[in-house]
Enzyme design. Structure first.
Site, mmCIF file in Angstrom:
data_model
loop_
_atom_site.group_PDB
_atom_site.id
_atom_site.type_symbol
_atom_site.label_atom_id
_atom_site.label_comp_id
_atom_site.label_asym_id
_atom_site.label_seq_id
_atom_site.Cartn_x
_atom_site.Cartn_y
_atom_site.Cartn_z
ATOM 1 N N GLU A 326 0.835 -1.204 0.000
ATOM 2 C CA GLU A 326 0.000 0.000 0.000
ATOM 3 C C GLU A 326 0.866 1.247 0.000
ATOM 4 O OE1 GLU A 326 -2.371 3.317 1.882
ATOM 5 O OE2 GLU A 326 -0.410 2.458 2.343
ATOM 6 N N GLU A 327 1.966 1.172 0.747
ATOM 7 C CA GLU A 327 2.815 2.341 0.900
ATOM 8 C C GLU A 327 3.481 2.773 -0.409
ATOM 9 O OE1 GLU A 327 2.767 4.144 3.346
ATOM 10 O OE2 GLU A 327 2.525 3.041 5.215
#
Length: 520
Positions: A326-327
């Site tokens: 996600e990052e």
């Protein structure tokens, strides 16, 4: 908690909840557990046991749980094991992603007209997928607006190749946030011969996360540039735009275009397979730290809720997701949604997202499903307003204040919204600055970030507000149980027909949790 003790507690909660509704349950009908009673069985110590495990994993793996690292793999193993023990069918969904990390800490200093050293993570930060290099060169502003326009996202600085007419090859390009994504700006600068790129925030004041003066956290989407690229605050950018400025910029990064990682998916063995209630949180941290608030907190709250629900006979199918990468740009959730068939999308009646639920200087933010505040991105897909009301009901029951959080598309609800699936969730704040009004409403300190350790090594177990964690974990449990038994779910229509900007919560230009920074 030992298995026998846990089963005893679960039986007691179920019995108490059933008894509470017995008088309202017709003869022969299945008694439905009470969501409020269920939510009150989850407290900070039980959720923090998972956070303690995430901290221990990070400590044993170089201080990080980022996707593509052993720390993330150990986090996946822990979560998957707990879900299997709770009775779920667990799948590890593998996908490839472009890995990125900062090998040494990036530095930036002004050489002329007067020497000045800028502070990493305060004045500037490396952009994800930045290239490497050390350069000392004049700073050349590219179509910047100082002072800024009153309208956010109006600057087109660096968005067109023509913006670089007259650019001197070898200089450092200074650009402003706005209109197009950071990758376009950086690629245009590199093509014009820039040896480094500085992109500063646009400059409009605003409340909390809508303040476009704060430090810019950006993502170039892919490793397509081989020169250093950093983001800065508006103040730093405006300072560097002065004539005669020379800067030294140095970055050493690593990128791998094809590294493998996993999403963790868990599905209940009971419930109507045509009515899927889905909850998710991203499991990965940034490479700079252990990510205990971001997003161990959301992962732990969802995991504890899943464990407590594991043996209940839900009416609807429950599906829990723990997203990877996600990052680096919502890559895990995007991969998941992109690989769903139209039939599978239609079965998902709602998606609930939990990203940073224990911020130390928190607000209680509920995603604004109906765009009732009229600010920022539009409403979510039809049914998102009902999800917002469900969370509002919980906060009213526990007598806690709450506020709206804008749908910007910058957390894992984004791909679901773009697919037309109703969405909602909770958010306690990231690097945005808490306002005086918010401090009066929620407590805490005005003029300070919601999470001062956002994306830093200090995002440890000490970076968690126990009250925020407990209240929000209870909200997760409340919503999960409500929708597990609800005969009418928000997603009654057919997903996949949403048009961003017309009730779809399309990708926005603010940031609730600015991981991707891909849009300006």
């Amino acid at each position: 908690m030992r298995a026998r003790a846990y089963k005893g507690l679960l039986a007691a909660v179920t019995a108490a909840s059933t008894a509470a509704l017995a008088s309202a349950t017709p003869a022969g009908a299945v008694a439905v557990p009470d969501p409020k009673a269920f939510s009150q069985t989850i407290n900070a110590p039980t959720v923090k046991r998972h956070l303690e495990r995430f901290q221990a994993i990070a400590d044993a793996n170089g201080g990080t749980r980022a996707s593509g690292t052993p720390g993330y793999d150990a986090s996946v193993a822990y979560v998957a094991n707990r879900l299997r023990r709770a009775g779920y069918r667990v799948t590890l969904q593998e996908f490839e992603f472009p890995f990125f990390r900062e090998i040494t800490k990036t530095t930036m200093s002004r050489v002329a007209p007067e020497p000045k050293t800028y502070t990493r993570m305060t004045d500037f930060r490396i952009m994800t997928y930045s290239g490497s290099g050390t350069v000392t060169a004049p700073v050349q502003a590219v179509d910047v607006t100082i002072p800024p326009s009153e309208t956010p996202n109006s600057s087109s600085s660096g968005c067109e190749a023509s913006d670089f007419a007259g650019f001197t090859p070898g200089n450092i390009a200074l650009m402003q946030r706005g209109t197009c994504n950071f990758q376009v700006k950086a690629e245009n600068a590199q093509a014009a011969g820039a040896k480094g790129v500085i992109i500063f925030n646009e400059g409009q004041p605003g409340e909390g996360a809508n303040d476009r003066r704060v430090l810019l956290n950006g993502n170039l989407n892919a490793p397509t540039t081989n020169i250093p690229v950093v983001g800065t605050t508006y103040a730093v950018g405006a300072e560097l735009a002065a004539a005669g400025t020379t800067v030294t910029l140095s970055a050493q990064t690593e990128g791998d275009p094809q590294r493998k990682t996993h999403n963790v998916l868990a599905e209940s063995r009971r419930g109507d397979a045509d009515k899927v209630v889905m909850l998710g949180a991203h499991l990965d941290s940034v490479t700079e730290g252990p990510g205990i608030n971001d997003n161990g907190s959301g992962s732990a709250g969802v995991l504890e809720t899943a464990i407590r629900l594991g043996h209940l006979p839900s009416k609807n199918k429950l599906r829990f997701a723990f997203w990877g990468a996600e990052e680096l740009g919502l890559l895990g959730s995007e991969h998941y949604v992109a690989n769903l068939s139209a039939e599978e999308k239609a079965k998902i009646k709602l998606y609930l997202n939990f990203d940073m639920i224990g911020s130390p200087n928190y607000t209680f933010g509920i995603y604004d499903g109906d765009d009732s505040d009229g600010v920022g991105s539009p409403a979510g897909p039809a049914g998102s307003d009902k999800i917002e009301k469900t969370f509002e009901k919980y906060f009213q029951l526990v007598r806690q204040p709450y506020t709206g959080a804008d749908f910007t598309g910058r957390s894992d609800y984004g791909p679901f919204i773009e697919a037309g699936i109703p969405a909602g969730g909770l958010f306690t704040g990231a690097e945005g600055i808490k306002t005086e009004a918010e401090a009066a409403k929620f407590g805490g300190e005005a003029g300070v970030a919601y999470d001062k350790c956002y994306h830093q090594a200090c995002d440890t177990i000490a970076n968690i507000n126990d009250k925020a964690l407990a209240v929000n974990s209870g909200a997760i449990a409340f919503a999960a149980l409500t929708y597990a038994y609800s005969p009418a779910l928000p997603g009654g229509g057919t997903p996949g027909t949403n048009t961003p900007g017309t009730g779809g919560g399309g990708l926005g230009h603010g940031h609730d949790h600015d991981h991707t920074g891909a849009l300006s």
